[in-house]
Design a protein around this motif. Sequence first.
Motif, PDB file in Angstrom:
ATOM      1  N   THR A   1       0.851  -1.188   0.000  1.00  0.00           N
ATOM      2  CA  THR A   1       0.000   0.000   0.000  1.00  0.00           C
ATOM      3  C   THR A   1       0.891   1.244   0.000  1.00  0.00           C
TER       4      THR A   1
ATOM      5  N   VAL B   1      -0.626  -0.518  -4.542  1.00  0.00           N
ATOM      6  CA  VAL B   1      -1.876   0.202  -4.306  1.00  0.00           C
ATOM      7  C   VAL B   1      -1.588   1.701  -4.382  1.00  0.00           C
TER       8      VAL B   1
ATOM      9  N   TYR C   1      -7.009   2.547  -5.580  1.00  0.00           N
ATOM     10  CA  TYR C   1      -7.838   2.541  -4.373  1.00  0.00           C
ATOM     11  C   TYR C   1      -9.061   3.445  -4.488  1.00  0.00           C
TER      12      TYR C   1
ATOM     13  N   GLU D   1     -11.016  -1.836  -3.249  1.00  0.00           N
ATOM     14  CA  GLU D   1     -10.271  -2.024  -2.010  1.00  0.00           C
ATOM     15  C   GLU D   1      -9.354  -3.226  -2.153  1.00  0.00           C
TER      16      GLU D   1
END
Length: 338
Positions: free
Chosen positions: A152, A176, A196, A200
Amino acid sequence: MKAIVHDVYGPADVLELREVDKPSVGDDEVLIEVRAAGLDPGVWIFMTGRPMAVRLAAGLRRPKVAVLGRAVAGVVVAVGAGVTRLRPGDEVYGTCQSGSFAQYATARQHRLAPKPANLTFEQAAAMPISAVTALQSIRDARVQPGQRVLITGAAGGVGSFAVQLVKLHGASVTGVCSTSKIELVRSIGAEDVIDYTQHEIDRGGARYDIIIDTAGNRPLSLLRRATTPRGTIALVGGGHATGWLLGGFQRQLAAPLLSLIGSQRVRGVAAREHYEDLDELTTLTEAGSVTPVIDRTYALADAPDAMRYLAQGHPAGKIVVTVQPSRERHSTIPATAI
């Protein structure tokens, strides 16, 4: 010397460009003429004094170190009597304790390494905290060839290094990021990208052997749903997270206890600063295997604007403050004689 100084905690408005005394040099320290300084969420934390727990180290009522900044790249101009690894004239990068948003800074020799020969000072200043954190997160997560790894904040400071380093370990990377950064994340090595703003991370269920969470804004329950039953979650981000006392760091501190719940392994990652990691990164950058991603550079006088941009939380890669070389003539005499 010129430096960016803050006498009180607060937003970027508390920062001022001032003339201050050059820092003194201890026996195990070197004096660096700063050429560039990197920004990271830790700088924002020390500027604002939030979360409050940071003030135990930084100063309860006001900052102990008035000059902002830690990541540094520059040229050694003097060394302390106990310094054996470095000498005047060496180009170095690492972290300092006297503040890197200045024309001069001091650093302990074990927190510095020779600057990669193929990098500019600006590129080198992007690495000492973010690249080291990425390197240590991959070690802590025990990334292995063939694993599926989700990162992420893949376009951010730590994330952009993590994508490249995970690829070098032979794992498959899913990054992400937001829509505008998809091509950047692909260009540095991600096979797959999750936007994103559209999906998700648990869209496909428990798919990932490892999640390296540099964004720090997703609940642990969501991270667990996207991780395989015996997978690993490395908690890196959270510097901007809200919370009066511990902010986003409460997850890192709780990681050992969280690992006791369920079969997944949860690791809290905090950078440990030592020249050996910098030496490893130097080898990788000089081989062309890792390249810093620079979003923007700012002059020293514009450091408050750099901090405002950092606080928005969406840079693509690193933000760097550049410092013009001083016009002083330097001596190579030991620092103890300065």
